[in-house]
Design a protein around this motif. Sequence first.
Motif, mmCIF file in Angstrom:
data_model
loop_
_atom_site.group_PDB
_atom_site.id
_atom_site.type_symbol
_atom_site.label_atom_id
_atom_site.label_comp_id
_atom_site.label_asym_id
_atom_site.label_seq_id
_atom_site.Cartn_x
_atom_site.Cartn_y
_atom_site.Cartn_z
ATOM 1 N N VAL A 154 0.886 -1.165 0.000
ATOM 2 C CA VAL A 154 0.000 0.000 0.000
ATOM 3 C C VAL A 154 0.919 1.208 0.000
ATOM 4 O O VAL A 154 1.815 1.309 0.837
ATOM 5 C CB VAL A 154 -0.926 0.014 1.228
ATOM 6 C CG1 VAL A 154 -1.767 1.282 1.256
ATOM 7 C CG2 VAL A 154 -1.826 -1.220 1.237
ATOM 8 N N SER A 155 0.711 2.109 -0.967
ATOM 9 C CA SER A 155 1.584 3.278 -1.051
ATOM 10 C C SER A 155 0.753 4.553 -1.039
ATOM 11 O O SER A 155 -0.457 4.538 -1.279
ATOM 12 C CB SER A 155 2.453 3.211 -2.303
ATOM 13 O OG SER A 155 1.647 3.201 -3.467
ATOM 14 N N VAL A 156 1.437 5.648 -0.752
ATOM 15 C CA VAL A 156 0.794 6.951 -0.607
ATOM 16 C C VAL A 156 1.587 7.958 -1.430
ATOM 17 O O VAL A 156 2.814 8.031 -1.311
ATOM 18 C CB VAL A 156 0.761 7.364 0.881
ATOM 19 C CG1 VAL A 156 0.168 8.741 1.057
ATOM 20 C CG2 VAL A 156 -0.010 6.338 1.711
ATOM 21 N N SER A 157 0.903 8.727 -2.269
ATOM 22 C CA SER A 157 1.584 9.758 -3.052
ATOM 23 C C SER A 157 2.077 10.867 -2.119
ATOM 24 O O SER A 157 1.634 10.977 -0.963
ATOM 25 C CB SER A 157 0.633 10.350 -4.098
ATOM 26 O OG SER A 157 -0.349 11.154 -3.462
ATOM 27 N N ASP A 158 2.976 11.695 -2.613
ATOM 28 C CA ASP A 158 3.478 12.820 -1.805
ATOM 29 C C ASP A 158 2.342 13.741 -1.384
ATOM 30 O O ASP A 158 2.316 14.234 -0.257
ATOM 31 C CB ASP A 158 4.519 13.620 -2.590
ATOM 32 C CG ASP A 158 5.807 12.839 -2.818
ATOM 33 O OD1 ASP A 158 6.035 11.837 -2.097
ATOM 34 O OD2 ASP A 158 6.575 13.227 -3.720
ATOM 35 N N GLU A 159 1.371 13.969 -2.281
ATOM 36 C CA GLU A 159 0.240 14.845 -1.978
ATOM 37 C C GLU A 159 -0.633 14.259 -0.876
ATOM 38 O O GLU A 159 -1.065 14.961 0.031
ATOM 39 C CB GLU A 159 -0.596 15.100 -3.238
ATOM 40 C CG GLU A 159 0.122 15.896 -4.298
ATOM 41 C CD GLU A 159 1.073 15.048 -5.159
ATOM 42 O OE1 GLU A 159 1.102 13.802 -5.018
ATOM 43 O OE2 GLU A 159 1.801 15.648 -5.960
ATOM 44 N N ALA A 160 -0.904 12.965 -0.952
ATOM 45 C CA ALA A 160 -1.712 12.314 0.084
ATOM 46 C C ALA A 160 -0.959 12.280 1.410
ATOM 47 O O ALA A 160 -1.553 12.482 2.471
ATOM 48 C CB ALA A 160 -2.098 10.902 -0.350
ATOM 49 N N ALA A 161 0.355 12.052 1.364
ATOM 50 C CA ALA A 161 1.157 12.054 2.593
ATOM 51 C C ALA A 161 1.095 13.426 3.263
ATOM 52 O O ALA A 161 0.946 13.520 4.485
ATOM 53 C CB ALA A 161 2.600 11.660 2.295
ATOM 54 N N ALA A 162 1.199 14.497 2.473
ATOM 55 C CA ALA A 162 1.111 15.851 3.031
ATOM 56 C C ALA A 162 -0.270 16.078 3.647
ATOM 57 O O ALA A 162 -0.391 16.694 4.718
ATOM 58 C CB ALA A 162 1.394 16.890 1.948
ATOM 59 N N HIS A 163 -1.310 15.567 3.010
ATOM 60 C CA HIS A 163 -2.673 15.677 3.541
ATOM 61 C C HIS A 163 -2.776 14.949 4.877
ATOM 62 O O HIS A 163 -3.301 15.498 5.852
ATOM 63 C CB HIS A 163 -3.666 15.097 2.538
ATOM 64 C CG HIS A 163 -5.042 14.940 3.073
ATOM 65 N ND1 HIS A 163 -5.886 16.010 3.273
ATOM 66 C CD2 HIS A 163 -5.730 13.831 3.469
ATOM 67 C CE1 HIS A 163 -7.039 15.569 3.771
ATOM 68 N NE2 HIS A 163 -6.962 14.252 3.885
ATOM 69 N N PHE A 164 -2.278 13.710 4.940
ATOM 70 C CA PHE A 164 -2.323 12.950 6.187
ATOM 71 C C PHE A 164 -1.539 13.663 7.283
ATOM 72 O O PHE A 164 -1.970 13.725 8.434
ATOM 73 C CB PHE A 164 -1.779 11.538 5.980
ATOM 74 C CG PHE A 164 -2.683 10.637 5.183
ATOM 75 C CD1 PHE A 164 -4.059 10.734 5.262
ATOM 76 C CD2 PHE A 164 -2.144 9.677 4.352
ATOM 77 C CE1 PHE A 164 -4.898 9.902 4.537
ATOM 78 C CE2 PHE A 164 -2.967 8.824 3.620
ATOM 79 C CZ PHE A 164 -4.344 8.940 3.712
ATOM 80 N N ARG A 165 -0.388 14.206 6.932
ATOM 81 C CA ARG A 165 0.439 14.920 7.916
ATOM 82 C C ARG A 165 -0.344 16.104 8.494
ATOM 83 O O ARG A 165 -0.356 16.325 9.702
ATOM 84 C CB ARG A 165 1.740 15.388 7.274
ATOM 85 C CG ARG A 165 2.760 15.892 8.269
ATOM 86 C CD ARG A 165 4.108 16.240 7.636
ATOM 87 N NE ARG A 165 4.610 15.234 6.703
ATOM 88 C CZ ARG A 165 4.516 15.300 5.366
ATOM 89 N NH1 ARG A 165 3.946 16.335 4.781
ATOM 90 N NH2 ARG A 165 5.009 14.348 4.618
ATOM 91 N N ARG A 166 -1.009 16.884 7.623
ATOM 92 C CA ARG A 166 -1.806 18.030 8.093
ATOM 93 C C ARG A 166 -2.935 17.568 9.016
ATOM 94 O O ARG A 166 -3.192 18.187 10.048
ATOM 95 C CB ARG A 166 -2.391 18.796 6.906
ATOM 96 C CG ARG A 166 -1.383 19.647 6.159
ATOM 97 C CD ARG A 166 -2.040 20.562 5.151
ATOM 98 N NE ARG A 166 -2.796 19.841 4.125
ATOM 99 C CZ ARG A 166 -2.288 19.379 2.991
ATOM 100 N NH1 ARG A 166 -1.002 19.569 2.706
ATOM 101 N NH2 ARG A 166 -3.054 18.743 2.120
ATOM 102 N N GLN A 167 -3.595 16.480 8.659
ATOM 103 C CA GLN A 167 -4.697 15.974 9.481
ATOM 104 C C GLN A 167 -4.190 15.496 10.840
ATOM 105 O O GLN A 167 -4.820 15.745 11.865
ATOM 106 C CB GLN A 167 -5.439 14.841 8.763
ATOM 107 C CG GLN A 167 -6.099 15.263 7.472
ATOM 108 C CD GLN A 167 -6.994 16.475 7.634
ATOM 109 O OE1 GLN A 167 -7.870 16.501 8.487
ATOM 110 N NE2 GLN A 167 -6.760 17.492 6.832
ATOM 111 N N LEU A 168 -3.050 14.826 10.848
ATOM 112 C CA LEU A 168 -2.465 14.365 12.113
ATOM 113 C C LEU A 168 -2.057 15.546 12.989
ATOM 114 O O LEU A 168 -2.234 15.509 14.210
ATOM 115 C CB LEU A 168 -1.275 13.440 11.852
ATOM 116 C CG LEU A 168 -1.633 12.061 11.297
ATOM 117 C CD1 LEU A 168 -0.393 11.363 10.755
ATOM 118 C CD2 LEU A 168 -2.307 11.204 12.370
ATOM 119 N N GLN A 169 -1.529 16.599 12.380
ATOM 120 C CA GLN A 169 -1.125 17.778 13.148
ATOM 121 C C GLN A 169 -2.330 18.509 13.725
ATOM 122 O O GLN A 169 -2.249 19.087 14.802
ATOM 123 C CB GLN A 169 -0.305 18.722 12.274
ATOM 124 C CG GLN A 169 1.069 18.181 11.961
ATOM 125 C CD GLN A 169 1.813 18.992 10.898
ATOM 126 O OE1 GLN A 169 1.245 19.842 10.221
ATOM 127 N NE2 GLN A 169 3.099 18.696 10.751
#
Length: 123
Positions: free
Chosen positions: A13-28
Amino acid sequence: MSVESFDPAQIDVSVSDEAAAHFRRQLQKTPDARAVRLSVKESGCTGYMYVVDLVDEKGFNDRDLAVEVGDGIDLRVDRDSLAIINGTKIDLVNEGVNRQLRFLNPNAQDECGCGESFNVARD
């Protein structure tokens, strides 16, 4: 994919850079959240729908498989969902003024018209 050939140790299962940035913002934005959990549930007109949850330490489950997707994002994949979503790439796409997660799942046979649910081939 048949049950006999499925190896839960092979998590793809992989995550694009854009999705990773989205997840990071949501976690923050969610102080207690420690990880993103991906699973599926039976729903919709086609069969399954993706479920993305932010989980805190109490929400960790021994049935979850940890996937490091880069930049310190802890992605947990529900073991019971892995056979359905293994091979999936998660992306964040812009559609007009909206941004949404898009799941590029090689196991999905078809999707409903609104994109909320999908079906997989059964062996």
